[in-house]
Write a protein that holds these residues in place. Structure first.
Motif, PDB file in Angstrom:
ATOM      1  N   ARG A  18       0.739  -1.239  -0.111  1.00  0.00           N
ATOM      2  CA  ARG A  18       0.055  -0.056   0.025  1.00  0.00           C
ATOM      3  C   ARG A  18       0.867   1.250   0.126  1.00  0.00           C
ATOM      4  O   ARG A  18       2.140   1.177   0.112  1.00  0.00           O
ATOM      5  CB  ARG A  18      -1.005  -0.093   1.319  1.00  0.00           C
ATOM      6  CG  ARG A  18       0.100   0.199   2.526  1.00  0.00           C
ATOM      7  CD  ARG A  18      -0.970   0.581   3.758  1.00  0.00           C
ATOM      8  NE  ARG A  18      -0.209   0.493   4.879  1.00  0.00           N
ATOM      9  CZ  ARG A  18       0.513   1.143   5.605  1.00  0.00           C
ATOM     10  NH1 ARG A  18       0.923   2.343   4.608  1.00  0.00           N
ATOM     11  NH2 ARG A  18       1.205   1.299   6.603  1.00  0.00           N
ATOM     12  N   ARG A  19       0.253   2.232  -0.290  1.00  0.00           N
ATOM     13  CA  ARG A  19       1.012   3.693  -0.362  1.00  0.00           C
ATOM     14  C   ARG A  19       1.477   3.928   1.370  1.00  0.00           C
ATOM     15  O   ARG A  19       0.763   3.692   2.309  1.00  0.00           O
ATOM     16  CB  ARG A  19       0.046   4.644  -0.749  1.00  0.00           C
ATOM     17  CG  ARG A  19      -0.074   4.892  -2.169  1.00  0.00           C
ATOM     18  CD  ARG A  19      -1.054   6.168  -2.743  1.00  0.00           C
ATOM     19  NE  ARG A  19      -0.836   6.213  -4.002  1.00  0.00           N
ATOM     20  CZ  ARG A  19      -1.025   7.358  -4.703  1.00  0.00           C
ATOM     21  NH1 ARG A  19      -0.923   8.401  -3.891  1.00  0.00           N
ATOM     22  NH2 ARG A  19      -1.071   7.532  -6.116  1.00  0.00           N
ATOM     23  N   PHE A  20       2.452   4.564   1.411  1.00  0.00           N
ATOM     24  CA  PHE A  20       2.820   5.104   2.635  1.00  0.00           C
ATOM     25  C   PHE A  20       1.980   6.297   2.850  1.00  0.00           C
ATOM     26  O   PHE A  20       1.388   7.056   1.906  1.00  0.00           O
ATOM     27  CB  PHE A  20       4.249   5.510   2.776  1.00  0.00           C
ATOM     28  CG  PHE A  20       5.325   4.303   2.949  1.00  0.00           C
ATOM     29  CD1 PHE A  20       5.650   4.022   4.459  1.00  0.00           C
ATOM     30  CD2 PHE A  20       5.841   3.847   1.848  1.00  0.00           C
ATOM     31  CE1 PHE A  20       6.257   3.062   4.677  1.00  0.00           C
ATOM     32  CE2 PHE A  20       6.841   2.762   2.280  1.00  0.00           C
ATOM     33  CZ  PHE A  20       6.929   2.245   3.684  1.00  0.00           C
ATOM     34  N   GLY A  69       7.122   3.772  -7.478  1.00  0.00           N
ATOM     35  CA  GLY A  69       7.519   4.511  -6.207  1.00  0.00           C
ATOM     36  C   GLY A  69       7.670   3.316  -5.107  1.00  0.00           C
ATOM     37  O   GLY A  69       8.060   2.236  -5.452  1.00  0.00           O
ATOM     38  N   ARG A  70       7.737   3.611  -3.868  1.00  0.00           N
ATOM     39  CA  ARG A  70       7.884   2.500  -2.716  1.00  0.00           C
ATOM     40  C   ARG A  70       6.662   2.393  -2.073  1.00  0.00           C
ATOM     41  O   ARG A  70       5.780   3.354  -1.772  1.00  0.00           O
ATOM     42  CB  ARG A  70       8.924   3.139  -1.756  1.00  0.00           C
ATOM     43  CG  ARG A  70       9.489   2.455  -0.856  1.00  0.00           C
ATOM     44  CD  ARG A  70      10.405   2.963   0.122  1.00  0.00           C
ATOM     45  NE  ARG A  70      11.240   3.661  -0.659  1.00  0.00           N
ATOM     46  CZ  ARG A  70      12.221   4.462   0.368  1.00  0.00           C
ATOM     47  NH1 ARG A  70      12.498   4.263   1.624  1.00  0.00           N
ATOM     48  NH2 ARG A  70      13.382   4.952  -0.384  1.00  0.00           N
ATOM     49  N   TRP A  71       6.227   1.119  -1.593  1.00  0.00           N
ATOM     50  CA  TRP A  71       5.103   0.861  -0.940  1.00  0.00           C
ATOM     51  C   TRP A  71       5.233  -0.039   0.503  1.00  0.00           C
ATOM     52  O   TRP A  71       6.243  -0.669   0.624  1.00  0.00           O
ATOM     53  CB  TRP A  71       4.152  -0.076  -1.842  1.00  0.00           C
ATOM     54  CG  TRP A  71       3.658   0.810  -3.207  1.00  0.00           C
ATOM     55  CD1 TRP A  71       2.786   1.510  -3.172  1.00  0.00           C
ATOM     56  CD2 TRP A  71       4.607   0.650  -4.368  1.00  0.00           C
ATOM     57  NE1 TRP A  71       2.972   2.109  -4.372  1.00  0.00           N
ATOM     58  CE2 TRP A  71       3.864   1.539  -4.994  1.00  0.00           C
ATOM     59  CE3 TRP A  71       5.681   0.080  -4.893  1.00  0.00           C
ATOM     60  CZ2 TRP A  71       4.084   1.929  -6.485  1.00  0.00           C
ATOM     61  CZ3 TRP A  71       6.069   0.131  -6.180  1.00  0.00           C
ATOM     62  CH2 TRP A  71       5.493   1.484  -6.978  1.00  0.00           C
ATOM     63  N   ALA A  72       4.618   0.331   1.182  1.00  0.00           N
ATOM     64  CA  ALA A  72       4.660  -0.236   2.571  1.00  0.00           C
ATOM     65  C   ALA A  72       4.121  -1.802   2.369  1.00  0.00           C
ATOM     66  O   ALA A  72       3.027  -1.897   1.868  1.00  0.00           O
ATOM     67  CB  ALA A  72       3.837   0.517   3.636  1.00  0.00           C
ATOM     68  N   LEU A  85       8.741  -2.527  -0.320  1.00  0.00           N
ATOM     69  CA  LEU A  85       9.402  -2.770  -1.458  1.00  0.00           C
ATOM     70  C   LEU A  85       9.065  -1.845  -2.339  1.00  0.00           C
ATOM     71  O   LEU A  85       8.070  -0.916  -2.349  1.00  0.00           O
ATOM     72  CB  LEU A  85       8.563  -4.023  -2.221  1.00  0.00           C
ATOM     73  CG  LEU A  85       8.954  -5.378  -1.321  1.00  0.00           C
ATOM     74  CD1 LEU A  85       7.646  -5.626  -0.244  1.00  0.00           C
ATOM     75  CD2 LEU A  85       9.122  -6.700  -2.361  1.00  0.00           C
ATOM     76  N   SER A  86       9.820  -1.622  -3.598  1.00  0.00           N
ATOM     77  CA  SER A  86       9.846  -0.584  -4.376  1.00  0.00           C
ATOM     78  C   SER A  86      10.203  -0.783  -5.858  1.00  0.00           C
ATOM     79  O   SER A  86      10.842  -1.845  -6.078  1.00  0.00           O
ATOM     80  CB  SER A  86      10.802   0.572  -4.090  1.00  0.00           C
ATOM     81  OG  SER A  86      11.992   0.259  -3.897  1.00  0.00           O
TER      82      SER A  86
END
Length: 201
Positions: A18-20, A69-72, A85-86
């Motif tokens: 999910r999105r940060f 991008g980067r996700w939680a 992970l990104s």
């Protein structure tokens, strides 16, 4: 933390990516405070101020620039934050060439979660985002990270030596680069696709 569908980038069998949000400061501080997690990265914890003022704002900015991008990484069974992970884009937010990355809590190691999440991101990147090349780098001595890259489908490209003012133990063995290009991903997908009942694919 509840996960709204609008914030979910991808789900796997065991993970929700999910999105940060601004509320994830504590999660990131705790992750980067474990010396085992940071061993092959900086070798030391990331200061809270850096996470609050640099790391998290950059993550949130990437969401506005483009689809990568980067996700939680959240464990679906428990709802626990496990790390991230990104598919990291360059500064302009483009997705032609993105860097695969992963950083999970030590308690999540050895369960194949980094590989599971990486494969899902790679598939989504190539199939939906227009990615042309996924690449990753790590220290040559970081065998666990290299195994994830290989299991995720990336191939070894090169070993190179970079200059560091304060090198970590093992730096003398160099850094390694791995990659997976869209054509190779597509060919592999076609080769492993199950035939339809009539024998076609």
């Amino acid at each position: 933390m509840p996960t709204d569908d609008v914030d979910v980038f991808v789900r796997t069998e065991r993970l929700t990516l999910r999105r940060f949000t601004a509320a994830d400061v504590e999660n990131l501080v705790a992750l980067d405070s474990d010396p085992r997690v940071m061993r092959f990265l900086t070798g030391e914890p990331t200061p809270r101020a850096v996470i609050e003022n640099e790391v998290l704002p950059k993550i949130l900015l990437d969401y506005r620039l483009g689809p990568a991008g980067r996700w939680a990484a959240v464990e679906r069974a428990t709802g626990s934050f496990l790390g991230w992970l990104s598919l990291q884009p360059p500064a302009d937010g483009s997705v032609t060439d993105v860097e695969l990355g992963y950083r999970l809590k030590a308690s999540a190691w050895g369960r194949g979660l980094a590989t599971e999440g990486s494969r899902a991101l790679i598939d989504k990147g190539f199939a939906e985002l227009g990615v042309q090349r996924v690449w990753a780098e790590t220290m040559a001595v970081n065998t666990a990270s290299r195994r994830v890259m290989e299991k995720a489908g990336l191939r070894y490209v090169r070993t190179f030596h970079a200059h560091f003012d304060d090198p970590l133990p093992g730096t003398e063995h160099g850094e390694v680069e791995y990659e997976l290009r869209r054509a190779d991903w597509a060919a592999r997908r076609a080769a492993t696709a199950e035939p339809a009942a009539d024998g076609s694919r």
